[in-house]
Each structure stands twice: as C-alpha cells, then as structure tokens.
Design a protein around this motif. Structure first.
Motif, PDB file in Angstrom:
ATOM      1  N   UNK A 123      24.563  31.659  27.347  1.00 51.53           N
ATOM      2  CA  UNK A 123      25.164  32.338  26.288  1.00 51.53           C
ATOM      3  C   UNK A 123      26.326  33.261  27.607  1.00 51.53           C
ATOM      4  N   UNK A 124      25.921  34.106  27.986  1.00 48.24           N
ATOM      5  CA  UNK A 124      26.232  35.324  28.442  1.00 48.24           C
ATOM      6  C   UNK A 124      26.225  34.364  30.254  1.00 48.24           C
ATOM      7  N   UNK A 125      25.743  33.592  30.401  1.00 47.72           N
ATOM      8  CA  UNK A 125      25.808  33.068  32.104  1.00 47.72           C
ATOM      9  C   UNK A 125      27.637  32.537  31.834  1.00 47.72           C
ATOM     10  N   UNK A 126      27.433  31.992  30.494  1.00 44.45           N
ATOM     11  CA  UNK A 126      27.830  30.412  29.697  1.00 44.45           C
ATOM     12  C   UNK A 126      29.573  30.960  30.091  1.00 44.45           C
ATOM     13  N   UNK A 127      29.467  32.162  28.992  1.00 44.49           N
ATOM     14  CA  UNK A 127      31.052  33.289  29.248  1.00 44.49           C
ATOM     15  C   UNK A 127      31.291  33.952  31.023  1.00 44.49           C
ATOM     16  N   UNK A 128      30.794  33.444  32.223  1.00 42.73           N
ATOM     17  CA  UNK A 128      30.768  34.185  32.969  1.00 42.73           C
ATOM     18  C   UNK A 128      31.078  32.893  33.816  1.00 42.73           C
ATOM     19  N   UNK A 129      30.776  31.820  33.620  1.00 39.33           N
ATOM     20  CA  UNK A 129      31.058  30.211  34.150  1.00 39.33           C
ATOM     21  C   UNK A 129      32.748  29.779  33.239  1.00 39.33           C
ATOM     22  N   UNK A 130      33.261  30.292  31.792  1.00 41.25           N
ATOM     23  CA  UNK A 130      34.565  30.478  31.943  1.00 41.25           C
ATOM     24  C   UNK A 130      34.843  30.867  32.101  1.00 41.25           C
ATOM     25  N   UNK A 131      34.866  32.373  32.179  1.00 42.86           N
ATOM     26  CA  UNK A 131      36.189  33.324  32.857  1.00 42.86           C
ATOM     27  C   UNK A 131      35.890  32.410  34.486  1.00 42.86           C
ATOM     28  N   UNK A 132      35.087  32.299  34.840  1.00 46.12           N
ATOM     29  CA  UNK A 132      35.935  31.909  36.384  1.00 46.12           C
ATOM     30  C   UNK A 132      36.550  30.868  36.408  1.00 46.12           C
ATOM     31  N   UNK A 133      36.569  29.696  35.398  1.00 43.07           N
ATOM     32  CA  UNK A 133      37.050  28.640  35.904  1.00 43.07           C
ATOM     33  C   UNK A 133      38.551  29.013  35.162  1.00 43.07           C
ATOM     34  N   UNK A 134      38.773  29.552  34.129  1.00 38.24           N
ATOM     35  CA  UNK A 134      40.056  30.277  33.687  1.00 38.24           C
ATOM     36  C   UNK A 134      40.608  31.291  34.895  1.00 38.24           C
ATOM     37  N   UNK A 135      40.452  32.078  35.467  1.00 37.97           N
ATOM     38  CA  UNK A 135      40.776  32.460  36.651  1.00 37.97           C
ATOM     39  C   UNK A 135      41.272  31.555  37.480  1.00 37.97           C
ATOM     40  N   UNK A 136      40.514  30.516  37.467  1.00 39.67           N
ATOM     41  CA  UNK A 136      41.207  29.779  38.390  1.00 39.67           C
ATOM     42  C   UNK A 136      42.123  28.826  38.716  1.00 39.67           C
ATOM     43  N   UNK A 137      42.428  28.991  37.259  1.00 38.70           N
ATOM     44  CA  UNK A 137      43.271  28.213  36.485  1.00 38.70           C
ATOM     45  C   UNK A 137      44.739  29.070  35.985  1.00 38.70           C
ATOM     46  N   UNK A 138      44.210  29.930  35.501  1.00 36.35           N
ATOM     47  CA  UNK A 138      45.731  31.575  34.794  1.00 36.35           C
ATOM     48  C   UNK A 138      45.629  32.678  35.071  1.00 36.35           C
ATOM     49  N   UNK A 139      44.404  32.948  35.935  1.00 42.09           N
ATOM     50  CA  UNK A 139      44.264  34.081  36.978  1.00 42.09           C
ATOM     51  C   UNK A 139      44.844  34.943  35.745  1.00 42.09           C
ATOM     52  N   UNK A 140      44.526  35.236  34.588  1.00 43.66           N
ATOM     53  CA  UNK A 140      44.316  36.108  33.513  1.00 43.66           C
ATOM     54  C   UNK A 140      44.447  37.500  33.854  1.00 43.66           C
ATOM     55  N   UNK A 141      42.944  37.761  34.119  1.00 43.49           N
ATOM     56  CA  UNK A 141      42.824  38.905  34.690  1.00 43.49           C
ATOM     57  C   UNK A 141      42.989  39.562  35.788  1.00 43.49           C
ATOM     58  N   UNK A 142      43.872  38.697  37.546  1.00 40.62           N
ATOM     59  CA  UNK A 142      44.223  39.194  37.642  1.00 40.62           C
ATOM     60  C   UNK A 142      45.528  39.795  37.412  1.00 40.62           C
ATOM     61  N   UNK A 143      46.359  39.415  37.055  1.00 41.22           N
ATOM     62  CA  UNK A 143      47.661  39.268  36.294  1.00 41.22           C
ATOM     63  C   UNK A 143      47.782  41.628  35.288  1.00 41.22           C
ATOM     64  N   UNK A 144      46.360  40.691  34.692  1.00 40.28           N
ATOM     65  CA  UNK A 144      46.101  42.294  34.125  1.00 40.28           C
ATOM     66  C   UNK A 144      45.567  43.434  34.888  1.00 40.28           C
ATOM     67  N   UNK A 145      45.543  43.204  35.838  1.00 43.56           N
ATOM     68  CA  UNK A 145      44.953  44.033  37.133  1.00 43.56           C
ATOM     69  C   UNK A 145      46.270  44.652  38.015  1.00 43.56           C
ATOM     70  N   UNK A 146      47.031  43.408  38.440  1.00 40.07           N
ATOM     71  CA  UNK A 146      48.300  44.372  38.568  1.00 40.07           C
ATOM     72  C   UNK A 146      49.292  45.181  37.685  1.00 40.07           C
TER      73      UNK A 146
END
Length: 294
Positions: free
Chosen positions: A262-285
């Motif tokens: 389950x934890x690994x699945x969350x990391x996989x999800x966020x990896x794909x989400x960042x590739x498509x939406x850059x959510x974390x990148x925008x938050x850090x900016x």
C-alpha cells in the motif's frame, strides 16, 4: 514546520527510489504508524483472525478420514457461518487497513511529517463505504478481464491498483477514481507494471517465509521427514492447535506485510501524478515565498 526526517511524497521517483523510500518511510514512522494502525484496525484484525480460527475448526469434520464419525461431526450450518464470517471480517479488515494507511500518509504529507489521529480516524470511517464500492468495482473488472483472457486482467490490475490512492489524494468519487486511473497510467503502463511486480515479489517472498513454520510443523507431524506418512495423522495435523496457531500468526504477519504494498503504491501514484500534473512541484514553488521572517 518540516521535520528533519520528513520524506516528500509529491515528487518523481525511479523504481529504486520508490523501494528505498517505502522502507525509509516505514522505518522512520514505525512507532506512530503502528500505533495509529492498531488503534483503528486492531479490533477488525482480531475479529478476522478469530473467524479464521472458526473456519479451521468447522472445516475439520469435512476432511476427517474416519468414515464412522465424519458425518456425525459435520455441521453444515456452522461451516456456512464460518465462511461468511471469514469473508465479511476479511473485507472489513482489509478495507480499514487500506484506508488507514492512505489517510495516515495524507495527514503526514499535509502536515509535513506529523499526523493527526482524530482526523485520520474520522476520514477512515467516513470513507468506508466508498472503499467497499470501489473495491467491488475493481474486483469485478479484474475478474471479468481474466475471464475473457489472461492479459486483459493483467492490464487492468496496473491502473486499477492506483484507484484507492486517487480516491484519497485526488478526492474523487468512486466512478471518477476508477476512470481517472487509466488516464494517470497512460504512457507509463510498463514502468508502473514493473514497480508493482517488483514490490509484489518482495512481499510475496517475505509472506512465504512466514508460512514456512506452519508448513514445516505439518510435515514433521505427518512424518514426511521420517518417510512414514499416515493419512489419519496427516489430517489430524491440519487441526492441531499448534498448527492453527502458526497459521494465525502467518496470516497476521502477511496482513502487516500487505502494508508495504500500500505504501509503495502511494509512491507509485505520486510519481505518475507528478509526471502528469506537477502538483508537488507547483506547491514547492508557491512555498518558496513563504519563508518566515526573523
């Protein structure tokens, strides 16, 4: 305030980083994570294990090789009750487990390394039926995929394994999470499959190791190592209290091992989400300008 050992979920990772950060997260969060987990999931897990023991007990008469007593001891009503109890309690335990892990990570990520137990508990109970509905939809889809052909089932497992993360972190409904999973995995199916496959092997091998004590005990009981195998002793060995206890312990530890997936699945999800939406990148900016003044 960000804690020193805080692990950022919202960023892109390679497969090796996903595995490393999965175990790093579990290691650094072991005490608060398990405390939260057992407070919420513990009662459901205990009832599931009791139902598992009842299932073993009710099933003993069916495999009894003693013709004179097998029909007398067989209780079909007890067996039906045991099977239903095992199915219901297993579903409840796994749903609560999955929801607790996901909402724990959500609280951890939103609060930069700290968690709010009351918030996690509230969201877990509030999402119970959404998880049930999504689990039914995912299970039915994968089953139909395997019925038509093996490969459609494999194909569906990859995107649909991320639906629960989408439900929690994207705050989408059941049908939206289901459909969006295919959009999220598009163009990244193979790397996602590889990540899930490697994690599955690790968890599977570890789970097999926990099953060995019960298997070895049953082999000794049956006389496999001595070369004197007796059918009656073999069947009695399956319902020996020690054998049942070893199986319950194996089930318990394999249940906990599932948390790694389950934890690994969350990391996989966020990896794909960042590739498509850059959510974390925008938050850090956006947070660059939120530096506290002296």
């Amino acid at each position: 305030m960000i804690k020193d050992n805080y692990i950022e979920f919202k960023k892109q990772r390679e497969l090796g980083e996903i595995l490393t950060d999965t175990f790093a997260f579990l290691r650094t969060q072991l005490k608060p994570f398990l405390s939260t987990f057992f407070k919420i999931v513990g009662p459901y897990l205990l009832v599931m294990l009791l139902a598992f023991a009842l299932y073993f007990y009710s099933f003993s008469s069916v495999l009894n090789f003693n013709v004179q007593t097998s029909y007398e001891g067989f209780d079909p009503i007890l067996m039906i009750i045991a099977i239903l109890a095992l199915v219901v309690t297993s579903i409840a335990a796994y749903v609560m487990s999955q929801a607790t892990v996901l909402y724990y990570i959500k609280s951890y990520a939103n609060n930069k390394g700290t968690t709010d137990f009351d918030e996690i508990k509230k969201e877990v109970y509030g999402s119970f039926w959404n998880f049930i509905g999504l689990g039914f939809l995912v299970g039915l889809s994968v089953m139909v995929g395997f019925m038509f052909c093996f490969f459609p089932g494999i194909y569906l497992i990859v995107p649909l394994s991320l639906t629960f993360s989408i439900l929690v972190f994207n705050q989408k409904g059941v049908s939206e999470a289901f459909s969006y999973s295919f959009t999220l995995v598009k163009d990244n199916w193979w790397i996602t499959f590889a990540s899930i496959f490697v994690v599955g092997i690790i968890v599977g091998v570890a789970g097999y190791a926990f099953s060995l004590p019960a298997a070895i005990y049953s082999w000794v009981k049956m006389g496999v190592f001595s070369g004197e195998v007796d059918a009656v002793t073999m069947m009695d060995g399956f319902f020996d209290p020690i054998y049942i206890l070893l199986n319950l312990l194996a089930t318990f530890f394999k249940f906990l091992l599932n948390l790694i997936s389950v934890v690994a699945g969350v990391f996989i999800y966020f990896n794909l989400n960042e590739k498509k939406n850059f959510t974390g990148t925008y938050e850090r900016i956006q947070n660059l300008g939120n530096i506290p003044e002296n």
